[in-house]
Design a protein around this motif. Structure first.
Motif, PDB file in Angstrom:
ATOM      1  N   THR A 103       7.435  -4.220  -1.070  1.00 24.93           N
ATOM      2  CA  THR A 103       6.903  -5.295  -0.243  1.00 24.93           C
ATOM      3  C   THR A 103       5.550  -4.866   0.295  1.00 24.93           C
ATOM      4  O   THR A 103       5.415  -3.772   0.827  1.00 24.93           O
ATOM      5  CB  THR A 103       7.847  -5.587   0.934  1.00 24.93           C
ATOM      6  N   LEU A 104       4.549  -5.733   0.130  1.00 20.00           N
ATOM      7  CA  LEU A 104       3.216  -5.481   0.667  1.00 20.00           C
ATOM      8  C   LEU A 104       3.053  -6.354   1.902  1.00 20.00           C
ATOM      9  O   LEU A 104       3.163  -7.575   1.820  1.00 20.00           O
ATOM     10  CB  LEU A 104       2.142  -5.821  -0.370  1.00 20.00           C
ATOM     11  N   ARG A 105       2.812  -5.739   3.071  1.00 21.20           N
ATOM     12  CA  ARG A 105       2.687  -6.462   4.339  1.00 21.20           C
ATOM     13  C   ARG A 105       1.235  -6.449   4.790  1.00 21.20           C
ATOM     14  O   ARG A 105       0.559  -5.443   4.679  1.00 21.20           O
ATOM     15  CB  ARG A 105       3.575  -5.787   5.388  1.00 21.20           C
TER      16      ARG A 105
ATOM     17  N   GLN B  19       2.324 -12.098   6.889  1.00 23.71           N
ATOM     18  CA  GLN B  19       2.239 -12.484   5.479  1.00 23.71           C
ATOM     19  C   GLN B  19       2.659 -11.295   4.614  1.00 23.71           C
ATOM     20  O   GLN B  19       2.331 -10.153   4.920  1.00 23.71           O
ATOM     21  CB  GLN B  19       0.805 -12.890   5.134  1.00 23.71           C
ATOM     22  N   ALA B  20       3.404 -11.563   3.513  1.00 21.37           N
ATOM     23  CA  ALA B  20       3.864 -10.480   2.645  1.00 21.37           C
ATOM     24  C   ALA B  20       3.831 -10.916   1.188  1.00 21.37           C
ATOM     25  O   ALA B  20       3.952 -12.107   0.881  1.00 21.37           O
ATOM     26  CB  ALA B  20       5.271 -10.064   3.026  1.00 21.37           C
ATOM     27  N   TYR B  21       3.643  -9.956   0.321  1.00 22.97           N
ATOM     28  CA  TYR B  21       3.744 -10.137  -1.128  1.00 22.97           C
ATOM     29  C   TYR B  21       4.831  -9.195  -1.618  1.00 22.97           C
ATOM     30  O   TYR B  21       5.043  -8.125  -1.046  1.00 22.97           O
ATOM     31  CB  TYR B  21       2.439  -9.770  -1.834  1.00 22.97           C
ATOM     32  N   VAL B  22       5.511  -9.563  -2.713  1.00 19.41           N
ATOM     33  CA  VAL B  22       6.505  -8.706  -3.334  1.00 19.41           C
ATOM     34  C   VAL B  22       6.032  -8.426  -4.749  1.00 19.41           C
ATOM     35  O   VAL B  22       5.654  -9.344  -5.478  1.00 19.41           O
ATOM     36  CB  VAL B  22       7.898  -9.378  -3.361  1.00 19.41           C
ATOM     37  N   THR B  23       6.024  -7.144  -5.127  1.00 13.28           N
ATOM     38  CA  THR B  23       5.556  -6.754  -6.451  1.00 13.28           C
ATOM     39  C   THR B  23       6.332  -5.528  -6.916  1.00 13.28           C
ATOM     40  O   THR B  23       7.206  -5.024  -6.209  1.00 13.28           O
ATOM     41  CB  THR B  23       4.032  -6.472  -6.430  1.00 13.28           C
ATOM     42  N   ARG B  24       6.017  -5.041  -8.110  1.00 15.63           N
ATOM     43  CA  ARG B  24       6.610  -3.816  -8.637  1.00 15.63           C
ATOM     44  C   ARG B  24       5.498  -2.802  -8.832  1.00 15.63           C
ATOM     45  O   ARG B  24       4.361  -3.178  -9.073  1.00 15.63           O
ATOM     46  CB  ARG B  24       7.309  -4.093  -9.962  1.00 15.63           C
ATOM     47  N   LYS B  25       5.825  -1.531  -8.705  1.00 18.20           N
ATOM     48  CA  LYS B  25       4.815  -0.496  -8.917  1.00 18.20           C
ATOM     49  C   LYS B  25       5.417   0.657  -9.706  1.00 18.20           C
ATOM     50  O   LYS B  25       6.631   0.823  -9.759  1.00 18.20           O
ATOM     51  CB  LYS B  25       4.255   0.008  -7.598  1.00 18.20           C
TER      52      LYS B  25
ATOM     53  N   ARG C 159      -6.062  -5.182  -1.737  1.00 12.01           N
ATOM     54  CA  ARG C 159      -6.790  -6.218  -0.997  1.00 12.01           C
ATOM     55  C   ARG C 159      -6.375  -7.568  -1.583  1.00 12.01           C
ATOM     56  O   ARG C 159      -6.683  -7.871  -2.728  1.00 12.01           O
ATOM     57  CB  ARG C 159      -8.291  -5.996  -1.152  1.00 12.01           C
ATOM     58  N   LYS C 160      -5.623  -8.362  -0.810  1.00  7.77           N
ATOM     59  CA  LYS C 160      -5.088  -9.638  -1.273  1.00  7.77           C
ATOM     60  C   LYS C 160      -5.426 -10.724  -0.248  1.00  7.77           C
ATOM     61  O   LYS C 160      -5.846 -10.435   0.858  1.00  7.77           O
ATOM     62  CB  LYS C 160      -3.565  -9.557  -1.438  1.00  7.77           C
ATOM     63  N   TYR C 161      -5.179 -11.974  -0.643  1.00  9.11           N
ATOM     64  CA  TYR C 161      -5.480 -13.114   0.225  1.00  9.11           C
ATOM     65  C   TYR C 161      -4.352 -13.340   1.218  1.00  9.11           C
ATOM     66  O   TYR C 161      -3.182 -13.446   0.853  1.00  9.11           O
ATOM     67  CB  TYR C 161      -5.703 -14.367  -0.617  1.00  9.11           C
ATOM     68  N   ASP C 162      -4.697 -13.427   2.490  1.00 12.66           N
ATOM     69  CA  ASP C 162      -3.750 -13.749   3.558  1.00 12.66           C
ATOM     70  C   ASP C 162      -3.983 -15.204   3.946  1.00 12.66           C
ATOM     71  O   ASP C 162      -5.006 -15.537   4.546  1.00 12.66           O
ATOM     72  CB  ASP C 162      -3.982 -12.819   4.752  1.00 12.66           C
TER      73      ASP C 162
ATOM     74  N   HIS D  43      -9.354 -12.518   2.720  1.00 10.97           N
ATOM     75  CA  HIS D  43      -8.787 -11.370   2.033  1.00 10.97           C
ATOM     76  C   HIS D  43      -8.698 -10.200   3.008  1.00 10.97           C
ATOM     77  O   HIS D  43      -9.668  -9.886   3.694  1.00 10.97           O
ATOM     78  CB  HIS D  43      -9.656 -10.972   0.834  1.00 10.97           C
ATOM     79  N   VAL D  44      -7.525  -9.566   3.064  1.00  8.88           N
ATOM     80  CA  VAL D  44      -7.309  -8.406   3.932  1.00  8.88           C
ATOM     81  C   VAL D  44      -6.536  -7.349   3.148  1.00  8.88           C
ATOM     82  O   VAL D  44      -6.030  -7.607   2.060  1.00  8.88           O
ATOM     83  CB  VAL D  44      -6.535  -8.776   5.222  1.00  8.88           C
TER      84      VAL D  44
END
Length: 54
Positions: free
Chosen positions: A11-13, A20-26, A38-41, A47-48
């Motif tokens: 989870t990317l917070r 705001q959060a994104y879920v991804t795999r690494k 650096r992603k869009y909030d 972008h933060v």
């Protein structure tokens, strides 16, 4: 297909404190440290930096 421990779901917070959060795999092999992207909030409207949560 079985889930692999070498590519866990993370989870990317947002560091902006908006919740705001994104879920991804690494890949643990290529990125053993915490992931920072650096992603869009959408709440902040810009972008933060997003940091991996454990």
């Amino acid at each position: 297909m079985a889930r692999s421990e070498t590519r866990p779901v993370v989870t990317l917070r947002s560091t902006a404190g908006t919740g705001q959060a994104y879920v991804t795999r690494k890949s643990r092999r290529n990125n053993p440290d915490r992931l920072v992207l650096r992603k869009y909030d959408a709440v902040a409207g810009e972008h933060v930096m997003f940091r991996e949560e454990r």
